[in-house]
Design an enzyme around this catalytic site. Structure first.
Site, PDB file in Angstrom:
ATOM      1  CD  GLU A 269     151.122  32.838  42.525  1.00  0.00           C
ATOM      2  OE1 GLU A 269     151.347  32.141  43.529  1.00  0.00           O
ATOM      3  OE2 GLU A 269     150.054  33.447  42.331  1.00  0.00           O
TER       4      GLU A 269
ATOM      5  CE  LYS B 198     149.433  35.410  60.131  1.00  0.00           C
ATOM      6  NZ  LYS B 198     150.229  36.516  59.567  1.00  0.00           N
TER       7      LYS B 198
ATOM      8  CD  GLU C  89     142.313  33.360  46.151  1.00  0.00           C
ATOM      9  OE1 GLU C  89     143.271  32.904  45.491  1.00  0.00           O
ATOM     10  OE2 GLU C  89     142.177  34.547  46.431  1.00  0.00           O
TER      11      GLU C  89
ATOM     12  CB  CYS D 216     146.169  34.826  43.808  1.00  0.00           C
ATOM     13  SG  CYS D 216     144.649  35.671  44.212  1.00  0.00           S
TER      14      CYS D 216
END
Lengths: 478, 311
Positions: A389, A184, A258, A292
Site C-alpha cells: 500500500e 484518539k 479497518e 484505504c
C-alpha cells in the site's frame, strides 16, 4: 485563435476555520490540559504550525475510561433510545451548521482540497450522525433480537486521512447503540475532532459520553489495551492492527479493524471508457490517494490498454495540484513529511524494479509536502508497487487478457478492502462481483460512500463492518 | 482503429462502428459534469471568460415573427454589443433563417461577424431531401458563412444511419466553403450513447461543428451532453489530427452557466478549443447577461438591465 484562459486563485478564507492557537483535550465534559507532552499540529501545505494541542498521558486515559464507564452505567446506557436519538440528531445538525468552518479547518490541518472537505468529508460526517440517530430507538428491529444491549465503553483510534469523517464513522454507531466513547484522533490531524468535542458540549451531551484524547501512537496503544474498555475499534495500518489484535487476544474484548488495502480497479474492454477514466482518477487521486480503499491497482484489459492509458494521462495532466484552500484544487498536500518520504521510497522502488514511470507535468508549490500524480505502467504482480500500500497519488497499471485472469490478479493480494468493476455488461458485473474477495465492490463507480452501506474488509484489510444495519452489530452485545 | 473509409463504406460497417463505440455511463458522466461545474472562476479569469464567451455567441433569432427590422437590430448588436464599451468583442455570428440570411450578410459585411443560417427544414427536418438541399442553397447563395443543419432524427432512431450520413454529406457538398454545423437534437435522441453515436456519425460525414439542439425541443443543451460532444471532437482530433467544433444551443441564459461550459471546454476537450472557431454558444438572451456581468466586473457595481440594449 484560441485564447489563454487560466483560473485565477480562488482561495477559501482561512478565517472561517476560527483557528485557535491552543486546543485542549475533551474529558468528562470538560476541556482540560492533558498530562502528555503536547504536540504542534502543522499545515502540510505550508509547514506552518497551526496550533498547540495538549495530549493525553496514560493517567488521562485512566480518567477518561473511568468517566466513560460512569456515563455509560448511569446515564447513556439506561437512557431510552428515543432520548439518545435527540442528542445525536442535534450533533448532526450542528455539524451541518458549522460545516464551512469544519471544512476549512480540516483542509488546513490535513492538506486535502477544500472541495473535498466541503463536498465530501463534512457532509458525509453529518450524514453518519443523521443516519445513526434514526437507529437509536429502532434497535429492537435491527435483526439482533429484542432489546439488544450496548457493549459498554468503546476505545476508538482513527487515522489522519479523513479526520472528522472517521470520527463520525466510529462515534455515531457507538452512541446510537448506547455505548460511550474514548477516541484518539491521529497525531497529525487532531483539530476537527476537538471542534467536534465543542459541538458535543454545546449539544448538552452528558459528560463522559464522548471523550477525545489527542496523542501519539503510545497513547493509542494505552487506550486500546486498557482493561476498562469493552470494545476496540481501530482504523489505520495493518501493522498496528496486528499489534492490537495480539494485545486483545484472550481478553474477551470485542474488536473491529479497518486496515490497509491495495484495491484493484478492473476495466473490461466493454467498459464506458471515459467514465472509467474518471473513476480511475477518482479512485486513486481522491484525497491524494490517502484512502484505504483507493483503487491503487488498475487492471485493464489488454485490448483497450493503450486507449485507456492515453486518455488517463491526458486527464491526469489536467488535474490541478496546489493550495488545498483553493476551490479549484483537485489534489492537495501529502499529510506529513513522513508519508511523503514513504511515497518517494516506494515509487523509486517501482523505477528500480523496472516499471515505466509517468509523472504529471503539473507545477508543484515550493513549500509544503506535495507529490505529483504518478502512473506506473508495465507493472507486474511481483513488484512492490503492485503489492504494498503506497497511500499516495500513485497508480500501478497491470493488464489482463481474460475475465478469469482479471479476477485472479485482483484477488492476488493479502488485502481485500474494495474493488471496482467497469463494464457496460450487467452480467459481467455480477459475475465479477461474486468472485471479488473484497468488502466493498463498486460497479461503474468508485469511492462512493453512504452511511447506509456497510464498509469493511477481508483478510489483512481487517474485519467487522461500519455503516448500515450490519455496522450496528459491532456496537451491540449480540 | 479501422481506416475511416472502411467505416463509412456501407451502412453495415457504419452501424458496426457506431455500436462499437464505448458506452456512456450516465451516472458517471453527470457526476463529472456536476463536479466540474463547481469550479470557482473569479476576478481576472472571470473577465477573460466573459469576453471569450461574448466572442463565441451565435446571436440567434429563429422565430416565425422575424422581420428585416428585427434582423437589422440584431446585427447592430452583434457588431457592437455594448456601445458604451467599444472594446467589447463582437459576437461570433448572427444566426437566422435562410430567407433573412442575405439581409444579415449585407448588414455585417466587413465586420468579421459571421452569418449562420439554419437550413434543411429546421427545426423538424421533416421534408424531402430536395427541399432540404434547396433550403441550404438559399442560405449559401445569400452568402451565409455557416450553415446549421438538422439531422433526420427519425432515421437515426430507426437505425437508418446510412441515410443520415448520406444526407449530411450532401448538405456538406451543398455548403461549398460555408462551415457546416450539424444539429443532433440530443433532446430527441434521449440517451448519451445516442449523442455519442450521432456526434461520430456527423464527424465522419464531414461536420465542421456538432451542435446539441435546435432550441425548439426540451431538453436543449445540458452540461453532460455537451461533455459527450466535447469528448467526441477531442477523440476525433486524437484519431485524425483534425479540429472540429462544438456548439451547445438553447437554455444557456446567464454568465454563470456560460462559464461552466467554458470550464468543460477547457478540461474535457482542451485549451485549444477555447476559440470561437471551435466553440460557440447558440443563444439569444445570454449576450445581455454577459454584458451586464462585464459591466459589473469593470464598474465595480451592478447596473441593471436598463443599461444594456434590448434589440
Amino acid at each position: 485563435m484560441s485564447m489563454e484562459w487560466e483560473y485565477a486563485p480562488a482561495p477559501e478564507n482561512r478565517d472561517i476555520a476560527r483557528l485557535k492557537s491552543e486546543y485542549r483535550m475533551f474529558l468528562d465534559g470538560e476541556f482540560v490540559e492533558g498530562a502528555g507532552p503536547g504536540l504542534k499540529s502543522i499545515n502540510p501545505a505550508t509547514e506552518e504550525v497551526l496550533a498547540d494541542v495538549s495530549t493525553a498521558a496514560p493517567s488521562d486515559v485512566d480518567t477518561a475510561v473511568a468517566a466513560a464507564r460512569r456515563a455509560q452505567d448511569k446515564v447513556w446506557g439506561p437512557m431510552p433510545g428515543a432520548e439518545r436519538a435527540k442528542y445525536i440528531f442535534r450533533i448532526a445538525r450542528m455539524i451541518a451548521e458549522r460545516s464551512r468552518e469544519l471544512a476549512v479547518l480540516e483542509t488546513l490541518d490535513n492538506g486535502k482540497p477544500i472541495k473535498e472537505s466541503r463536498d465530501s468529508d463534512i457532509p458525509t460526517a453529518a450524514a453518519h450522525f443523521f443516519y445513526h440517530a434514526g437507529w437509536a430507538d429502532k434497535l429492537d428491529y435491527a435483526g439482533f433480537g429484542p432489546d439488544p444491549r450496548p457493549l459498554g465503553v468503546a476505545a476508538q483510534v482513527i487515522p489522519w486521512n479523513f479526520p472528522l469523517l472517521m470520527a463520525a464513522w466510529k462515534i455515531a454507531p457507538a452512541l446510537a447503540c448506547g455505548n460511550t466513547v474514548v477516541l484518539k484522533p491521529a497525531e497529525t490531524t487532531p483539530l476537527t475532532a476537538l471542534v467536534f468535542a465543542e459541538i458535543c458540549a454545546e449539544a448538552g451531551l452528558p459528560p463522559g459520553v464522548v471523550n477525545i484524547l489527542p496523542g501519539a501512537g503510545d497513547i493509542g496503544a494505552e487506550l486500546v489495551g486498557h482493561a476498562g474498555v469493552d470494545k476496540v475499534a481501530f482504523t489505520g495500518s495493518t501493522e498496528v492492527g496486528k499489534q492490537i489484535q495480539r494485545t486483545l487476544a484472550g481478553t474477551g474484548r470485542k474488536l473491529t479493524l479497518e486496515l490497509g488495502g491495495k484495491a484493484a480497479n478492473i476495466v473490461f474492454e466493454d467498459a464506458p471508457i471515459d467514465q472509467a477514466v474518471e473513476g480511475i482518477v477518482n479512485g486513486i487521486f481522491f484525497n491524494q490517494g490517502h484512502v484505504c480503499c483507493a483503487g491503487s491497482r488498475l487492471l485493464v484489459q489488454e485490448s483497450v490498454a493503450d486507449e485507456v492509458l492515453g486518455k488517463l494521462r491526458t486527464r491526469i495532466g489536467r488535474l490541478r495540484i496546489g493550495d488545498p484552500l483553493d476551490k479549484n484544487t483537485d489534489v492537495g498536500a501529502i499529510n506529513s513529511a513522513e508519508q511523503l518520504a514513504r511515497i518517494r521510497e516506494l515509487t523509486s522502488s517501482g523505477e528500480v524494479e523496472g516499471a515505466d514511470r509517468w509523472t504529471s507535468p503539473c507545477p508543484l508549490p515550493d513549500k509544503g509536502f506535495f507529490f505529483a500524480p504518478t502512473v506506473f505502467s508495465q507493472v507486474s504482480q511481483s513488484m512492490r508497487i503492485a503489492r504494498e500500500e503506497i497511500f499516495g497519488p500513485v497508480l500501478s497499471v497491470l493488464s489482463f487478457r481474460t475475465p478469469d485472469e482479471a479476477v485472479a490478479k485482483a484477488n492476488n493480494t493479502p488485502y481485500g478492502l474494495s474493488a471496482g468493476i467497469w463494464t457496460e455488461k450487467g452480467s459481467r458485473i455480477l459475475w465479477a462481483a461474486q468472485r471479488m474477495r473484497a468488502g466493498v465492490v463498486w460497479a461503474n463507480t468508485f469511492n462512493r460512500f453512504d452511511p447506509a452501506a456497510p464498509f469493511g474488509g477481508y483478510q489483512e484489510s481487517g474485519f467487522g463492518r461500519e455503516g448500515g444495519r450490519t455496522g450496528l452489530e459491532a456496537y451491540l452485545d449480540v | 482503429m479501422t481506416a475511416l473509409e472502411d467505416i463509412t463504406r456501407d451502412e453495415a460497417s457504419l452501424t458496426r462502428f457506431l455500436h462499437g463505440l464505448p458506452g456512456v455511463d450516465a451516472v458517471g458522466l453527470e457526476q463529472r459534469a456536476a463536479g466540474l461545474a463547481t469550479r470557482s472562476i473569479k476576478k481576472a479569469s472571470k473577465r477573460t471568460a466573459i469576453d471569450l464567451a461574448i466572442s463565441m455567441v451565435d446571436l440567434t433569432t429563429l422565430e416565425g415573427a422575424d422581420t428585416a427590422g428585427k434582423v437589422r437590430t440584431l446585427c447592430a448588436k452583434a457588431r457592437r454589443p455594448d456601445p458604451d464599451y467599444p472594446e467589447v468583442p463582437s459576437v461570433g455570428a448572427v444566426c437566422v433563417y435562410p430567407d433573412l440570411a442575405g439581409l444579415a450578410v449585407g448588414e455585417l459585411e466587413g465586420t468579421g461577424v459571421g452569418v449562420a443560417s439554419v437550413a434543411t427544414a429546421f427545426p423538424a427536418g421533416r421534408a424531402a431531401r430536395a427541399v432540404k438541399l434547396a433550403d441550404v442553397a438559399t442560405a449559401v447563395e445569400a452568402g451565409a458563412s455557416e450553415v446549421d443543419m438538422v439531422i433526420d432524427r427519425g432515421a437515426f432512431l430507426s437505425g437508418n444511419y446510412g441515410l443520415v450520413f448520406e444526407e449530411i454529406r450532401e448538405v456538406k457538398r451543398a455548403c461549398g466553403t460555408a462551415h457546416l454545423k450539424v444539429i443532433l437534437e440530443t433532446g430527441e435522441l434521449a440517451t448519451y450513447d445516442n449523442a455519442r453515436r450521432a456526434s461520430w456519425l456527423a464527424l465522419l460525414a464531414g461536420a465542421d461543428f456538432v451542435k446539441t439542439s435546435t432550441g425548439k425541443v426540451s431538453p436543449a443543451a445540458t452540461l453532460p451532453v455537451t461533455h459527450v460532444l466535447l469528448q467526441a471532437v477531442a477523440d476525433w482530433h486524437a484519431l485524425t489530427g483534425q479540429l472540429r467544433g462544438v456548439k451547445p444551443a438553447g437554455g444557456i441564459r446567464d454568465t454563470k452557466t456560460a462559464i461552466r461550459y467554458l470550464v468543460a471546454v477547457r478540461e474535457v476537450a482542451g485549451e485549444q478549443w477555447l476559440d470561437p472557431a471551435l466553440f460557440r454558444f447558440g443563444a439569444s438572451s445570454l449576450l445581455n447577461d454577459l454584458l451586464m456581468q462585464r459591466r459589473t466586473q469593470f464598474d465595480g457595481h451592478y447596473s441593471g438591465p436598463d443599461y444594456v440594449t434590448v434589440d
